[in-house]
Design a protein around this motif. Structure first.
Motif, PDB file in Angstrom:
ATOM      1  N   THR A   1      12.268 -49.361  39.927  1.00 24.00           N
ATOM      2  CA  THR A   1      10.826 -49.724  40.351  1.00 24.00           C
ATOM      3  C   THR A   1       9.857 -48.972  39.158  1.00 24.00           C
ATOM      4  O   THR A   1      10.597 -48.023  38.568  1.00 24.00           O
TER       5      THR A   1
ATOM      6  N   TRP B   1      -2.088 -59.839  44.764  1.00 29.31           N
ATOM      7  CA  TRP B   1      -1.133 -60.498  44.129  1.00 29.31           C
ATOM      8  C   TRP B   1      -1.239 -61.942  44.634  1.00 29.31           C
ATOM      9  O   TRP B   1      -0.874 -61.970  46.027  1.00 29.31           O
TER      10      TRP B   1
ATOM     11  N   GLN C   1       5.977 -56.372  36.177  1.00 29.78           N
ATOM     12  CA  GLN C   1       5.384 -56.368  37.741  1.00 29.78           C
ATOM     13  C   GLN C   1       6.735 -56.909  38.462  1.00 29.78           C
ATOM     14  O   GLN C   1       6.600 -57.777  39.260  1.00 29.78           O
ATOM     15  N   GLY C   2       7.718 -56.099  38.634  1.00 30.41           N
ATOM     16  CA  GLY C   2       8.842 -56.429  39.440  1.00 30.41           C
ATOM     17  C   GLY C   2       9.788 -55.321  39.573  1.00 30.41           C
ATOM     18  O   GLY C   2       9.658 -54.167  38.963  1.00 30.41           O
ATOM     19  N   GLU C   3      10.492 -55.421  40.753  1.00 33.03           N
ATOM     20  CA  GLU C   3      11.658 -54.390  40.961  1.00 33.03           C
ATOM     21  C   GLU C   3      12.979 -55.116  41.313  1.00 33.03           C
ATOM     22  O   GLU C   3      13.105 -56.323  41.336  1.00 33.03           O
TER      23      GLU C   3
ATOM     24  N   THR D   1       2.075 -56.292  48.387  1.00 33.14           N
ATOM     25  CA  THR D   1       1.764 -56.940  47.195  1.00 33.14           C
ATOM     26  C   THR D   1       0.781 -58.500  47.492  1.00 33.14           C
ATOM     27  O   THR D   1      -0.289 -58.363  46.847  1.00 33.14           O
TER      28      THR D   1
ATOM     29  N   SER E   1       3.803 -63.397  38.334  1.00 36.60           N
ATOM     30  CA  SER E   1       4.135 -63.109  39.823  1.00 36.60           C
ATOM     31  C   SER E   1       4.810 -61.710  39.853  1.00 36.60           C
ATOM     32  O   SER E   1       5.147 -61.133  39.029  1.00 36.60           O
ATOM     33  N   PHE E   2       4.408 -61.062  41.047  1.00 42.21           N
ATOM     34  CA  PHE E   2       5.368 -60.020  41.210  1.00 42.21           C
ATOM     35  C   PHE E   2       6.784 -60.382  41.774  1.00 42.21           C
ATOM     36  O   PHE E   2       6.658 -61.388  42.644  1.00 42.21           O
TER      37      PHE E   2
ATOM     38  N   LEU F   1       4.272 -64.059  44.994  1.00 39.13           N
ATOM     39  CA  LEU F   1       5.460 -63.326  45.197  1.00 39.13           C
ATOM     40  C   LEU F   1       6.729 -64.117  44.932  1.00 39.13           C
ATOM     41  O   LEU F   1       6.899 -64.860  45.807  1.00 39.13           O
TER      42      LEU F   1
ATOM     43  N   SER G   1       6.770 -48.165  40.224  1.00 41.25           N
ATOM     44  CA  SER G   1       5.759 -47.906  40.963  1.00 41.25           C
ATOM     45  C   SER G   1       5.805 -46.740  41.856  1.00 41.25           C
ATOM     46  O   SER G   1       6.829 -46.726  42.773  1.00 41.25           O
TER      47      SER G   1
END
Length: 383
Positions: A248, A34, A161-163, A29, A134-135, A37, A250
């Motif tokens: 996720t 990015w 944009q997150g996991e 990231t 943010s990620f 984070l 992605s």
């Protein structure tokens, strides 16, 4: 096995996954564009920490990994920011948490730490402010099955944009979902959904698979994830203790997690074998002459046997996909990894083996190419 984790091999496997995946995520990231984070720890503790600096706790592992990643990314001329948000409800543990992380809060260097004393479910608004722009990776590691009702933490899960990494305490949940106490049964509604017992009974699967299918379904709905994986972590007795559940959106995250999962399970297999050896020696008084290299070799053989079996299942799955092909390999491997505990390199080998058997065209070898495995753009199609 390190003495810090002796008797806590499952915790070591959990921390292995957290450390390795966070390392991978941070570099991908922060190098990938990015600027910020964010790392959220919903049940920070510390719990059962055996080190004075809590280096065997999830929050300190995260701080160490993120500070190291930030420093290395800076060497390329970037100025990444790291935000950590640690939540702990227990007042005594929170006091220890605050004392341990205070020295690492360094706004001048772009490293921010915020703490929250209370329930994870009550910190949602503050967390949303932290992860904005943010990620984010959210790590949820409860001691039971309450405190993270999906309806309440849904805004965090849905952060585009997150996991999420979540420790699903399978052993506890499996035992207590068999209770006859109405209050206990109702306490699972927040993570298993309404009328969960009827839905669980409707699955024609072994109980562990059915329970995990039910939980993954609710987890997937809460975050609108594209992919949801679960990694079983077993006790020395070969009984599942918990599942690490990963969500996720992605394909790259999916591939990275499968790589970490493979390494973690191989490492955990070696440590379980070593722990069983210690127990056997204590019982019999006889020393077993297995060193580290032998343990590693046995763990690798065990993993290779599992992967070979799973690859055969994946071949059958791919055969069923062929009527709707041709498709580029980029559309084949993500659903394969989503369904099977395989790495992207394993998905390539599945195609190679079917190609050698004449079941699909070896498109990656056309026009004089010397490539041995398919790339994302190569078509997967019938001969």
């Amino acid at each position: 096995m390190t003495s810090v984790y002796q008797g806590r091999e499952q915790t070591e496997a959990k921390h292995f996954i957290l450390r390795r995946y966070l390392q991978t995520l941070a570099f991908k990231t922060l190098h990938g564009g990015w600027g910020t984070l964010a790392y959220i720890d919903g049940f920070s503790g510390p719990w059962q920490s055996r080190t004075p600096d809590h280096s065997d706790s999830s929050f300190m592992i995260a701080i160490q990994v993120l500070k190291d990643a930030q420093e290395k990314v800076r060497e390329s001329g970037k100025r990444p920011r790291i935000k950590c948000f640690f939540v702990e409800e227990n007042p005594d543990s929170f006091t220890q948490l605050q004392a341990a992380v205070a020295a690492h809060h360094d706004p001048a260097s772009g490293f921010y730490i915020e703490t929250f004393n209370g329930k994870f479910e009550n910190a949602v608004t503050q967390i949303q402010r932290t992860i904005a722009n943010s990620f984010a990776l959210t790590f949820i590691d409860p001691t039971g099955w309450t405190g993270y009702e999906f309806a309440k933490v849904k805004p965090i899960f849905e952060h585009a944009q997150g996991e999420v990494l979540l420790n699903f305490m399978f052993d506890f949940v499996n035992r207590f979902t068999a209770s006859s106490d109405p209050v206990t049964l109702t306490s699972f509604d927040g993570i298993l959904g309404d009328k969960w017992k009827q839905r669980l009974d409707a699955f024609s699967l072994p109980r562990e698979e059915a329970l995990m299918a039910l939980f993954r379904e609710q987890f997937w709905k809460a975050g609108k994830f594209n992919y949801v994986l679960s990694t079983p972590i077993e006790k020395i007795s070969d009984r599942t203790h918990f599942h690490i559940v990963y969500g996720t959106r992605s394909p790259e995250g999916l591939a990275a997690y499968r790589d970490v999962e493979y390494a973690a399970l191989k490492d955990h297999g070696m440590r379980r074998a070593a722990a069983r050896q210690v127990i056997q020696e204590a019982k019999t008084g006889q020393f077993v002459l297995f060193g580290a290299e032998e343990m590693t070799s046995m763990a690798e053989l065990s993993m290779d046997a599992q992967i070979a079996n799973i690859k055969n299942q994946a071949k059958d799955w791919l055969r069923n996909q062929l009527p709707s092909c041709p498709k580029p390999f980029s559309e084949i491997w993500p659903p394969m990894l989503d369904q099977f505990m395989l790495r992207k390199t394993d998905a390539k080998q599945v195609c190679v083996e079917l190609g050698k058997a004449g079941e699909i065209r070896e498109t990656w070898r056309l026009n004089g190419s010397r490539r041995r495995t398919p790339d994302d753009a190569d078509k997967i199609e019938r001969p």
